[in-house]
Structures are given as C-alpha cells and as structure tokens.
Design a protein around this motif. Structure first.
Motif, PDB file in Angstrom:
ATOM      1  N   UNK A 208      -2.632 -24.138  47.797  1.00 44.67           N
ATOM      2  CA  UNK A 208      -3.944 -23.958  48.422  1.00 44.67           C
ATOM      3  C   UNK A 208      -4.664 -25.292  48.594  1.00 44.67           C
ATOM      4  N   UNK A 209      -4.506 -26.192  47.644  1.00 43.12           N
ATOM      5  CA  UNK A 209      -5.145 -27.506  47.756  1.00 43.12           C
ATOM      6  C   UNK A 209      -4.590 -28.264  48.962  1.00 43.12           C
ATOM      7  N   UNK A 210      -3.285 -28.210  49.150  1.00 44.39           N
ATOM      8  CA  UNK A 210      -2.650 -28.883  50.284  1.00 44.39           C
ATOM      9  C   UNK A 210      -3.136 -28.277  51.601  1.00 44.39           C
ATOM     10  N   UNK A 211      -3.017 -26.966  51.717  1.00 47.08           N
ATOM     11  CA  UNK A 211      -3.352 -26.281  52.973  1.00 47.08           C
ATOM     12  C   UNK A 211      -4.827 -26.453  53.313  1.00 47.08           C
ATOM     13  N   UNK A 212      -5.696 -26.274  52.339  1.00 47.62           N
ATOM     14  CA  UNK A 212      -7.127 -26.374  52.619  1.00 47.62           C
ATOM     15  C   UNK A 212      -7.555 -27.789  52.984  1.00 47.62           C
ATOM     16  N   UNK A 213      -6.889 -28.783  52.421  1.00 47.02           N
ATOM     17  CA  UNK A 213      -7.223 -30.163  52.785  1.00 47.02           C
ATOM     18  C   UNK A 213      -6.901 -30.420  54.256  1.00 47.02           C
ATOM     19  N   UNK A 214      -5.803 -29.858  54.734  1.00 48.66           N
ATOM     20  CA  UNK A 214      -5.423 -30.028  56.140  1.00 48.66           C
ATOM     21  C   UNK A 214      -6.379 -29.290  57.061  1.00 48.66           C
ATOM     22  N   UNK A 215      -6.687 -28.044  56.719  1.00 50.76           N
ATOM     23  CA  UNK A 215      -7.607 -27.248  57.542  1.00 50.76           C
ATOM     24  C   UNK A 215      -8.969 -27.928  57.627  1.00 50.76           C
ATOM     25  N   UNK A 216      -9.442 -28.413  56.495  1.00 54.86           N
ATOM     26  CA  UNK A 216     -10.761 -29.061  56.436  1.00 54.86           C
ATOM     27  C   UNK A 216     -10.838 -30.281  57.345  1.00 54.86           C
TER      28      UNK A 216
END
Length: 266
Positions: A208-216
C-alpha cells in the motif's frame, strides 16, 4: 551522527564493498554477458515491450548490466547509482560491450541536480526501494522525470519476503515501514563466501505504501502482478523448480516473492 542519519554514506560504502565480488561472481556471469547474454528476465522484458528508440532512466543500476541490456535492445538509456565503484565499472563494462549508455553517480534523491531530461520509461528492479526511506520522494522523482504518458516499469521483491528471517523459518520483521533496519552481514547475495563484512541501513515498504506513493504523485496504475518465485537465487533454502525460477524449498508456492507495477504518468 547515527547510522540512520548517515545512511547514504553507510550504504554507499556497503555497495562499494560488493562490486569486486559481484563482477567475478557466477551470479552476474560477466563472461556470458560480454558474449551477448541479456541480464534482463522474462518478467521485465514482457512489461517493457519494444524499447527500440525509447529513452529510459534506470534507477539504482548497480554496475550497469541491465542498463546495457536495454541499450542492446535499442533504447537510449541513462543509469543512476549511488556507488562510485559500481558506476566506474558500468562505464568500463559499456566500453567492453561496445554499448552506448550514460551513467550518473549520485544518490537518486539528488538526481535533479545532476540530470535535466524527460524520459519515456523509468525502470527500477529487484532490491531497489529497500534502500530508500521516503517513497513519496521516490515517486515524485519518477513522475518528474517522465514525459507525459510516459511509464514506470517496476519489478521488486515482495514485501512478504522481507518479513522473514534469513532462513525463512519465522517472521522476524515488520511488514510495514516501522523505521530503519540496521544490519551487518558477511558475504553478499551474489557470493556468500566473499571475504567482506557489510553494514547497511534499509527500510521495509508495504504494498500500500508503494502504490499510494505513485497515485499521490500523478501516476495511474495499469497493472500490478505478483509472482510465486524469484528469477534470482539470492535467498537461503531455495530450490530451482524451473530454469531461472526459484522458491523457498519448504514454502513452495505459498508466498509471493516478486511483484511488478506498470504505471503511466497522467
């Protein structure tokens, strides 16, 4: 200064210490590589597709085998790594391989001070983000260096793998990023008998940390895949069940070992 606060220098020394052993290891098979073998695996080759004529930024390139492999496929590639010894070796290897590739030595967070260019693809793979404390900063860097509609191709060891102790017998670490992990080890994943002692600082990063950093940071996820094997024999207690496919022997296919993400800059 604490090891965590001085992590860039600590990790730079750690990777500098590995280079000589890695260059002569069977793991990296430099002889075969110079004869034309690619260092890229089927996972990333399928995700990258046809890269001929594409501009690619390769983050944390070590001594450049994947960077040169991409150049051999017709891409215009720039590789970046923290280790000056690795980058020196990368430049020499590119000459020996008669390949055109550009290499930059710096901490990737400092890359905007060394490079002013946009790319069609940003590529990073296998053991890249554990060395980075701040994934939001990492994802912003990727976004900033991508052309509009450019894509990230990212392949990484699964965060579940990093929960286990070295022999995969018990859970020894937090799945989530609970702060810096400071380790000391003898030898290296490419040569466990290498006469070197390494000290380094790393971080675990959840999915989730990886994915959310990209989305953000303005990246739209196109694909997220998980794989029940590693293409590298870099862990303890492994078994090769198919050519270049390794699992932890006593865990078989029960855990994910690698994941991949393809994301496009909006």
């Amino acid at each position: 200064m604490s090891l965590e606060n001085n992590y860039i220098e600590v990790n730079k020394q750690s990777w500098n210490s590995r280079v000589e052993s890695h260059l002569t290891s069977d793991f990296y098979d430099l002889e075969g590589f110079l004869k034309g073998n690619t260092s890229l695996n089927s996972i990333e080759l399928e995700l990258l597709g046809d890269v001929k004529g594409k501009s690619i930024l390769h983050l944390q390139c070590h001594f450049g085998q994947d960077t040169i492999s991409l150049a051999r496929l017709g891409a215009n590639v720039t590789g970046v790594d923290l280790s000056d010894k690795a980058i020196d070796s990368a430049n020499k290897l590119a000459q020996e391989a008669d390949a055109e590739a550009t290499f930059i030595c710096c901490d990737i967070y400092d890359l905007p001070n060394h490079l002013n260019q946009k790319f069609d693809i940003v590529f990073a793979s296998y053991g890249a983000i554990p060395w980075l404390p701040d994934l939001d900063k990492w994802a912003k860097l990727i976004s900033d260096f991508l052309n509009p509609n450019g894509k990230l191709v990212f392949v990484e060891f699964h965060p579940v793998v990093w929960m286990f102790d070295d022999n995969f017998e018990k859970v020894g670490y937090n799945y989530f990023n609970s702060g810096a992990i400071i380790e000391t080890q003898e030898g290296t994943y490419a040569d466990r008998e290498a006469p070197i002692e390494l000290e380094y600082v790393c971080w675990n990063h959840s999915m989730s940390e990886v994915v959310n950093s990209l989305i953000k940071n303005g990246l739209e996820l196109n694909a997220l895949n998980e794989y029940d094997y590693s293409p590298y024999n870099c862990f303890n207690n492994t078994i090769e069940f198919e050519p270049k496919k390794y699992r932890i022997k006593h865990l078989d296919n029960k855990i994910p070992m690698v994941y991949s993400i393809v994301a496009t800059k909006k």
